[in-house]
Write a protein that holds these residues in place. Sequence first.
Motif, PDB file in Angstrom:
ATOM      1  N   GLN A  66       0.840  -1.293   0.134  1.00 34.20           N
ATOM      2  CA  GLN A  66      -0.047  -0.100   0.026  1.00 34.20           C
ATOM      3  C   GLN A  66       1.004   1.329  -0.043  1.00 34.20           C
ATOM      4  O   GLN A  66       0.463   2.259  -0.536  1.00 34.20           O
ATOM      5  N   ILE A  67       2.056   1.094   0.851  1.00 34.33           N
ATOM      6  CA  ILE A  67       2.838   2.368   0.749  1.00 34.33           C
ATOM      7  C   ILE A  67       3.685   2.509  -0.508  1.00 34.33           C
ATOM      8  O   ILE A  67       3.690   3.678  -1.104  1.00 34.33           O
ATOM      9  N   ARG A  68       4.210   1.311  -1.077  1.00 35.49           N
ATOM     10  CA  ARG A  68       4.695   1.550  -2.357  1.00 35.49           C
ATOM     11  C   ARG A  68       3.735   2.224  -3.449  1.00 35.49           C
ATOM     12  O   ARG A  68       4.212   3.021  -4.249  1.00 35.49           O
ATOM     13  N   GLU A  69       2.595   1.680  -3.458  1.00 34.04           N
ATOM     14  CA  GLU A  69       1.532   2.248  -4.457  1.00 34.04           C
ATOM     15  C   GLU A  69       0.952   3.673  -4.172  1.00 34.04           C
ATOM     16  O   GLU A  69       0.402   4.355  -5.054  1.00 34.04           O
ATOM     17  N   GLY A  70       1.486   4.212  -2.996  1.00 32.33           N
ATOM     18  CA  GLY A  70       1.170   5.853  -2.684  1.00 32.33           C
ATOM     19  C   GLY A  70      -0.340   5.686  -2.212  1.00 32.33           C
ATOM     20  O   GLY A  70      -0.749   6.970  -1.882  1.00 32.33           O
ATOM     21  N   ASN A  71      -0.806   4.564  -1.764  1.00 35.41           N
ATOM     22  CA  ASN A  71      -2.162   4.757  -1.132  1.00 35.41           C
ATOM     23  C   ASN A  71      -1.958   5.278   0.461  1.00 35.41           C
ATOM     24  O   ASN A  71      -2.949   5.602   1.032  1.00 35.41           O
ATOM     25  N   LEU A  72      -1.021   5.019   1.044  1.00 35.29           N
ATOM     26  CA  LEU A  72      -0.615   5.424   2.401  1.00 35.29           C
ATOM     27  C   LEU A  72       0.451   6.601   2.161  1.00 35.29           C
ATOM     28  O   LEU A  72       1.408   6.350   1.399  1.00 35.29           O
ATOM     29  N   GLU A  73       0.395   7.809   2.767  1.00 32.25           N
ATOM     30  CA  GLU A  73       1.292   8.964   2.685  1.00 32.25           C
ATOM     31  C   GLU A  73       1.549   9.542   3.781  1.00 32.25           C
ATOM     32  O   GLU A  73       0.708   9.433   5.023  1.00 32.25           O
ATOM     33  N   MET A  74       2.842  10.323   3.811  1.00 30.66           N
ATOM     34  CA  MET A  74       3.126  11.123   4.917  1.00 30.66           C
ATOM     35  C   MET A  74       2.799  12.547   4.412  1.00 30.66           C
ATOM     36  O   MET A  74       2.541  12.844   3.218  1.00 30.66           O
ATOM     37  N   GLU A  75       2.999  13.418   5.309  1.00 34.66           N
ATOM     38  CA  GLU A  75       3.273  14.702   5.194  1.00 34.66           C
ATOM     39  C   GLU A  75       4.496  15.634   5.383  1.00 34.66           C
ATOM     40  O   GLU A  75       5.070  15.405   6.384  1.00 34.66           O
ATOM     41  N   GLY A  76       5.203  16.178   4.447  1.00 33.68           N
ATOM     42  CA  GLY A  76       6.309  17.144   4.877  1.00 33.68           C
ATOM     43  C   GLY A  76       6.134  18.441   4.326  1.00 33.68           C
ATOM     44  O   GLY A  76       5.780  18.977   3.028  1.00 33.68           O
ATOM     45  N   ASN A  77       6.248  19.430   5.368  1.00 22.99           N
ATOM     46  CA  ASN A  77       6.143  20.952   5.203  1.00 22.99           C
ATOM     47  C   ASN A  77       7.372  21.427   5.726  1.00 22.99           C
ATOM     48  O   ASN A  77       8.080  21.037   6.319  1.00 22.99           O
ATOM     49  N   TYR A  78       7.472  22.845   5.165  1.00 21.27           N
ATOM     50  CA  TYR A  78       8.721  23.465   5.345  1.00 21.27           C
ATOM     51  C   TYR A  78       8.612  23.886   7.058  1.00 21.27           C
ATOM     52  O   TYR A  78       7.694  23.955   7.578  1.00 21.27           O
ATOM     53  N   ASN A  79       9.776  23.806   7.626  1.00 22.99           N
ATOM     54  CA  ASN A  79      10.091  24.300   8.928  1.00 22.99           C
ATOM     55  C   ASN A  79      10.298  25.689   9.036  1.00 22.99           C
ATOM     56  O   ASN A  79      11.309  26.339   8.536  1.00 22.99           O
ATOM     57  N   GLU A  80       9.368  26.597   9.556  1.00 25.01           N
ATOM     58  CA  GLU A  80       9.356  28.065   9.510  1.00 25.01           C
ATOM     59  C   GLU A  80      10.310  28.704   9.960  1.00 25.01           C
ATOM     60  O   GLU A  80      10.652  29.742   9.968  1.00 25.01           O
ATOM     61  N   ASP A  81      11.026  27.979  11.006  1.00 31.94           N
ATOM     62  CA  ASP A  81      12.008  28.313  11.809  1.00 31.94           C
ATOM     63  C   ASP A  81      13.448  28.205  11.249  1.00 31.94           C
ATOM     64  O   ASP A  81      14.367  28.741  11.745  1.00 31.94           O
ATOM     65  N   TRP A  82      13.565  27.451   9.958  1.00 32.64           N
ATOM     66  CA  TRP A  82      14.767  27.119   9.620  1.00 32.64           C
ATOM     67  C   TRP A  82      15.258  28.082   8.547  1.00 32.64           C
ATOM     68  O   TRP A  82      14.438  28.652   7.729  1.00 32.64           O
ATOM     69  N   ASN A  83      16.554  28.182   8.321  1.00 35.15           N
ATOM     70  CA  ASN A  83      17.478  29.123   7.400  1.00 35.15           C
ATOM     71  C   ASN A  83      18.519  28.414   6.986  1.00 35.15           C
ATOM     72  O   ASN A  83      19.158  27.850   7.796  1.00 35.15           O
ATOM     73  N   ASP A  84      18.955  28.582   5.878  1.00 37.55           N
ATOM     74  CA  ASP A  84      20.078  27.920   5.195  1.00 37.55           C
ATOM     75  C   ASP A  84      21.283  28.659   5.564  1.00 37.55           C
ATOM     76  O   ASP A  84      22.415  28.098   4.957  1.00 37.55           O
ATOM     77  N   TRP A  85      21.455  29.337   6.426  1.00 36.56           N
ATOM     78  CA  TRP A  85      22.687  30.057   6.801  1.00 36.56           C
ATOM     79  C   TRP A  85      23.263  29.709   7.864  1.00 36.56           C
ATOM     80  O   TRP A  85      24.584  29.462   8.039  1.00 36.56           O
ATOM     81  N   ASP A  86      22.599  29.401   8.914  1.00 37.06           N
ATOM     82  CA  ASP A  86      23.197  29.123  10.423  1.00 37.06           C
ATOM     83  C   ASP A  86      22.363  27.865  11.130  1.00 37.06           C
ATOM     84  O   ASP A  86      22.867  27.467  12.085  1.00 37.06           O
TER      85      ASP A  86
END
Length: 582
Positions: free
Chosen positions: A79-99
Amino acid sequence: MKLPAFLKSVDQYTVTMTHEQLEGFVHELARTLPEADRDDFLDTLKHFSGENKPEMVPADDGRAEIINEIATLIPRLEQIREGNLEMEGNYNEDWNDWDDYDEPEFLFSDPEDLLCDVQAAIRLVHKCVDMEIYCEGKELAEALTGLEVVAKGDYLNHTGQFLSIRNLFAEGLISGDYGNYAKEALFLTYMGSSNTDRPAALYSVFRDFSYTDITLESILQMGCSELPEFDAFLPLWTDCLGRESGEKANELLQEAVSMISNRDKLLETARRFADVHPELYLQLLNMKADDDAAMLQIGQEALNRISPELKIRSEIALRSAYYADRLNMHDIREQCWLEALKSDTSVINYLRIKYMTDNPGLYDERISSVVAAVRRETLDKGDTYSTWVQKSLMNRVSTECWCVLLYFEKRFDEMESVGMRVKEGLGWSFTFMGNGLDLLLLLLFQGQYYPVAMKSVLSNAMGLCRFSKEALYKGSASSDDRTEEALFADIIGKWKASFTLSAGDRIKWMTKATELVRRRTTGIMEANKRNHYGECARYIAALGEVVESSGEKNGKKNVMMEYETEYHRRRAFLAEMWKWEL
């Protein structure tokens, strides 16, 4: 040690122990038991004392439960392989790529608890190895192979990718050791497959772990004894890998071939797969041998079989040259050196055939023809090779290498037009400007011995040429007691002795070198780039040594004094200049 083997060893000891010995063992075990495990220990003790009169322990020791768990999990993994079960991934608002190096860029959530299934499956892989449950364990490993998890939201929109098992470990979404999991999955695949199906099944799993350094040896070390049917498996494994291309297949094939001790079989394998895996010939030539003539014959066969465009052919040519040299067949040795240049047109291969030959000048026209042809090929096909891996395998001449080859070919105007086109004193980084200036100073220097700054110029030129004694004498059975600097200086001397720089050309290039030193120094000073003061001081001192080598008395002192007077307020610059006044 896997559980069945462990239990067998325990039984072997306990059957010979007396009542008093067993009593002492139980007491010692109880004494050293962690507090958290004491209640369970007492329950087990009551269980076997007959106080609770339990039912007999199941004979399968939990095997049936594990097999049932696998049967339940595999459909969930599908089911996971076929995409019937999914996670969610969203931006970490407190993250920046400098430090925020320790903070994750994305935050993941798992509303459908699919990570629990993946984690449970990976733990069951370990249990299957431990309990020797191979068939069902192989099915579970196959269900996990190539599994990717959809993380919808910002992660999918931003990356366009799914999360592999490797990604899940790396992101800390599941726990454990990825390397151990990979080895156990491969071990189960081997043990749970028939010998005819084993190679293809194993390679499929290996490809999923292509980013690891796991090899067949890793699997061999997992068993308590030699893997079953291994002798019959090895030739099948070699055949399977020989038909596959790619870096992982090549790595595994070389390992498999190294396990074959019979040279005739190795040669047969190399011949069968030369088109896809020409490096097998080199592996064979690198084996310890007592028949130089036979090895030379194999090397010459390989040179005829393998495309001249492949760099690996150059390595084969040099190894063949080594055997020819041991046989005192110097003409064949030098023909192999020329073949090495054809397949890897590097500066070191150029210098070897040009200046280590017993017949100076004999190969000059062919060398020049090879250099020109490969450069044309590079320009014509430079855009047709889409990955760095392909480029690294093919004989292609970079702009930097081409400029150095033009220098040794005495085509100085072309070297300047190709590599020295920056008109300002800044912007020299990642260009040929500084290297070109070093080569011009080396060309113009007329002394027999190199003073301090010119020694630095010579050293830089050695680095530019990727020069080393070991590299130069590759393809030779002899050696040289001189230092690398002395050896390189001797080659430069031979090169200079092979032509005469006209008075007009000497004035032209002396003027050019002087202008470049002035331009670079002015640019650095005007931009206040103190970290480049040492570079400018070295150029100025080397220019002075070139002037003095032409016969001008106190030439170095005069050149350096000119710059020291002009920039007398720059104490950091003066300190760098004084380092070269010896």
